[in-house]
Design a protein around this motif. Structure first.
Motif, short mmCIF file in Angstrom:
data_model
loop_
_atom_site.label_atom_id
_atom_site.label_comp_id
_atom_site.label_asym_id
_atom_site.label_seq_id
_atom_site.Cartn_x
_atom_site.Cartn_y
_atom_site.Cartn_z
N ILE A 145 108.72 32.62 -34.47
CA ILE A 145 109.02 32.00 -33.46
C ILE A 145 108.76 32.45 -32.12
CG2 ILE A 145 110.70 30.49 -31.99
CD1 ILE A 145 112.05 29.55 -34.69
N LEU A 146 109.34 33.69 -31.81
CA LEU A 146 109.04 34.34 -30.69
C LEU A 146 107.51 34.57 -30.42
CD1 LEU A 146 110.49 35.52 -28.19
CD2 LEU A 146 110.85 37.87 -29.62
N ALA A 147 106.82 34.98 -31.50
CA ALA A 147 105.49 35.73 -31.48
C ALA A 147 104.57 34.63 -31.52
CB ALA A 147 105.39 36.73 -32.45
N HIS A 148 104.76 33.51 -32.42
CA HIS A 148 103.65 32.49 -32.23
C HIS A 148 103.87 30.94 -31.92
CE1 HIS A 148 101.89 35.85 -34.93
NE2 HIS A 148 103.04 35.67 -35.52
N SER A 149 105.06 30.56 -31.83
CA SER A 149 105.29 29.03 -31.45
C SER A 149 105.15 28.71 -29.89
CB SER A 149 106.70 28.91 -32.04
OG SER A 149 107.64 29.33 -31.15
N GLY A 150 105.46 29.74 -29.01
CA GLY A 150 105.63 29.41 -27.54
C GLY A 150 106.61 28.71 -27.25
N ALA A 151 107.58 28.41 -28.25
CA ALA A 151 109.07 27.89 -27.88
C ALA A 151 110.00 28.81 -27.15
CB ALA A 151 109.49 27.30 -28.87
N GLU A 152 110.71 28.25 -26.28
CA GLU A 152 111.76 29.18 -25.61
C GLU A 152 113.19 28.96 -26.22
OE1 GLU A 152 109.74 28.40 -21.16
OE2 GLU A 152 111.63 27.66 -21.78
N SER A 153 113.31 28.21 -27.20
CA SER A 153 114.69 28.09 -28.00
C SER A 153 114.29 27.91 -29.41
CB SER A 153 115.51 26.94 -27.39
OG SER A 153 114.88 25.67 -27.43
N ALA A 154 115.44 28.04 -30.36
CA ALA A 154 115.48 27.66 -31.79
C ALA A 154 116.60 27.26 -32.03
CB ALA A 154 114.94 28.96 -32.40
N GLU A 155 116.82 26.75 -33.28
CA GLU A 155 118.12 26.08 -33.78
C GLU A 155 118.25 26.54 -35.31
OE1 GLU A 155 118.61 21.87 -33.95
OE2 GLU A 155 120.81 22.00 -33.76
N ILE A 156 119.46 27.06 -35.49
CA ILE A 156 119.72 27.71 -36.64
C ILE A 156 120.71 26.73 -37.47
CG2 ILE A 156 120.47 29.39 -38.54
CD1 ILE A 156 119.45 31.29 -36.42
N ILE A 157 120.59 25.74 -38.55
CA ILE A 157 121.37 24.95 -39.11
C ILE A 157 121.80 25.66 -40.53
CG2 ILE A 157 121.90 22.56 -39.74
CD1 ILE A 157 119.78 21.83 -38.13
N VAL A 158 123.14 25.65 -40.44
CA VAL A 158 123.59 26.22 -41.68
C VAL A 158 124.41 25.23 -42.42
CG1 VAL A 158 125.16 28.27 -42.65
CG2 VAL A 158 124.16 28.50 -40.52
N SER A 159 124.17 25.22 -43.71
CA SER A 159 124.83 24.33 -44.50
C SER A 159 125.18 24.97 -45.98
CB SER A 159 124.09 23.06 -45.05
OG SER A 159 122.82 23.31 -45.58
N LEU A 160 126.28 24.50 -46.78
CA LEU A 160 126.76 25.19 -47.88
C LEU A 160 127.23 24.21 -48.93
CD1 LEU A 160 127.87 27.89 -48.92
CD2 LEU A 160 130.10 27.37 -48.20
N SER A 161 126.67 24.38 -50.10
CA SER A 161 127.08 23.63 -51.22
C SER A 161 127.85 24.49 -52.28
CB SER A 161 125.79 23.15 -51.79
OG SER A 161 125.14 24.09 -52.47
N ASN A 162 128.18 23.87 -53.54
CA ASN A 162 128.92 24.81 -54.37
C ASN A 162 127.87 25.69 -54.95
OD1 ASN A 162 130.97 23.09 -54.14
ND2 ASN A 162 130.32 21.55 -55.67
N THR A 163 126.57 25.64 -54.88
CA THR A 163 125.81 26.70 -55.64
C THR A 163 124.91 27.38 -54.70
OG1 THR A 163 124.08 24.85 -56.04
CG2 THR A 163 125.78 25.23 -57.67
N ALA A 164 124.71 27.10 -53.75
CA ALA A 164 123.73 27.74 -52.47
C ALA A 164 124.11 27.45 -51.17
CB ALA A 164 122.32 26.91 -52.72
N ALA A 165 123.54 28.39 -50.39
CA ALA A 165 123.73 28.43 -48.88
C ALA A 165 122.43 28.15 -48.18
CB ALA A 165 124.35 29.89 -48.38
N THR A 166 122.25 27.26 -47.47
CA THR A 166 121.08 26.91 -46.80
C THR A 166 121.00 27.29 -45.22
OG1 THR A 166 120.60 25.36 -48.46
CG2 THR A 166 119.13 24.99 -46.67
N TRP A 167 119.90 27.76 -44.95
CA TRP A 167 119.72 27.89 -43.54
C TRP A 167 118.29 27.02 -42.98
CZ3 TRP A 167 121.48 31.49 -46.54
CH2 TRP A 167 122.67 32.21 -46.15
N THR A 168 118.38 26.41 -41.92
CA THR A 168 117.11 25.51 -41.57
C THR A 168 117.24 26.22 -39.96
OG1 THR A 168 117.79 23.68 -42.87
CG2 THR A 168 116.19 23.53 -40.94
N VAL A 169 115.73 26.69 -39.89
CA VAL A 169 115.39 27.33 -38.56
C VAL A 169 114.26 26.36 -37.96
CG1 VAL A 169 114.66 29.27 -37.52
CG2 VAL A 169 115.63 29.61 -39.57
#
Length: 413
Positions: A314-338
């Motif tokens: 994101i910092l090197a290629h997107s040109g965006a000034e901000s990012a959002e990390i969404i964390v979620s958890l289930s019984n079997t896995a942890a998920t990150w959405t950037v």
């Protein structure tokens, strides 16, 4: 199906692009229609400065469409305000008879200034930018009328454009808010379920305790001999002591002690976020931020490495000034959405020599049994979702912060 945050961002971006298209049409109408209006009125030469003003507004609008950001929005409003001033002043100077009959054509640049859109995936900033554009255009119009000593004519078109523009983005905001309220808070539900389980355990223990002490002792008194021997007396005194113990019902099963991998991952995420904020990328972490992650050391290292690589891209290629990390958890896995609202890219056009996603994200995550999904398109930002399995590290092999740092290694985003 796209994640909810990604789908919301795509919808907001689509509405913003629609507003930019209408703004471009308004500017083209002003560029073509105003000279024709001059010709019909018998005026010989259309002011060159008015033409250049509209062209400058079109150039600023193109820059905003190609690379939406806070900078290009401010640039469009500044250039647009100056353009509206030069256009109106050039058209009306010496030709005030054009008002009010030609106002519907003359105020097209002011309408375009209202349709400024937004660079992010949230709709409310677009409303504030639109109001700012309307106020700037109205202020410039009043200034021109005052300088030329003519009656102030704002017209209805800018106000109508603002009303429709705000209605569209406010509608999106209300829809997104309604969706958030309809989706249950799984973290809260999990805590409620845990409290219910604890209460059920206390109830079962209370029933068992009453049965083993009070009820048994009453049965013994009723059915036993008239004279209690020392053994029976000692037993009843022990039962009384047990019932008077305030901690007797506190022996409720609690959550397992977190392994060190949880602490290592939390510390790594905070360190990574702090590092990128120091480097100029505003990172927001939302979702199950208080969730418990039980992971083997290699999974902790893969999560940290993939997260760092995603933010590095994101910092090197997107040109965006901000990012959002969404964390979620289930019984079997942890998920990150950037998520980022940058310029995006064509996933199919990634060359074989580009290792940022292929090695630093896909390679790391898939090597420990995880999965990765990427959504992106030119001009619509990028979302990287990766899920990793939750597992309890075996005794004696807990991950430490230094181990996770060493295993994460440098990224090649």
């Amino acid at each position: 199906m796209l994640p909810r945050a990604v789908a919301a961002g795509v919808t907001v971006a689509a509405v913003a692009r629609g507003a930019w298209a209408i703004a471009a049409v308004c500017l083209v109408i002003a560029l073509i229609g105003a000279p024709e209006l001059y010709a019909r009125g018998g005026y010989t030469a259309f002011p060159v400065v008015s033409v250049l003003a509209v062209v400058a507004m079109l150039a600023a609008l193109v820059a905003l469409v190609i690379r939406p950001s806070l900078l290009t929005i401010v640039l469009y409003l500044v250039v647009g305000s100056a353009g509206v001033y030069l256009f109106l002043h050039g058209v009306l100077d010496g030709h005030t008879s054009l008002l009010p009959s030609a106002l519907v054509l003359i105020n097209r640049p002011e309408v375009a200034l209202v349709l400024v859109g937004t660079a992010g995936h949230r709709p409310m900033p677009a409303v504030f930018w639109g109001i700012g554009g309307f106020l700037a255009g109205a202020g410039v119009t009043v200034l021109v009328c005052a300088q030329l000593a003519i009656p102030i004519e704002l017209g209805n078109a800018p106000a109508l454009a603002l009303a429709n523009y705000c209605a569209a983005f406010l509608g999106l905001s209300l829809i997104q808010r309604a969706q958030r309220t309809r989706v249950p808070d799984y973290l809260q539900l999990r805590d409620q379920a845990r409290q219910i389980e604890i209460a059920r355990g206390i109830e079962n223990r209370s029933v068992a305790l009453l049965h083993d002490t009070v009820l048994n002792d009453l049965a013994l008194i009723i059915n036993g001999p008239e004279q209690l021997d020392g053994r029976m007396t000692a037993r009843m005194l022990a039962d009384v002591q047990t019932m008077s113990d305030s901690n007797i019902l506190a022996e409720v099963p609690t959550a397992e002690v977190l392994d060190a991998g949880d602490a290592a991952l939390r510390n790594l995420v905070m360190a990574i976020v702090s590092d990128f904020q120091w480097r100029g990328l505003n990172v927001e972490v939302t979702g199950d931020t208080g969730a418990e992650f039980r992971m083997a050391p290699e999974v902790v290292a893969a999560a940290a490495g993939a997260l760092r690589a995603s933010l590095e891209n994101i910092l090197a290629h997107s040109g965006a000034e901000s990012a959002e990390i969404i964390v979620s958890l289930s019984n079997t896995a942890a998920t990150w959405t950037v998520n980022d609202s940058g310029k995006g890219f064509d996933i199919s056009a990634i060359g074989a020599d580009r290792l940022g996603l292929r090695s630093s994200v896909f390679g790391r995550v898939e090597s420990v049994g995880g999965t990765v999904k990427v959504w992106s398109a030119p001009g619509n930002g990028t979302s990287v979702l990766f899920s990793l399995p939750i597992m309890l590290a075996p005794s004696g092999s807990e991950a430490t912060l230094d181990d996770a740092h060493a295993k994460a290694g440098p990224t090649d985003a």
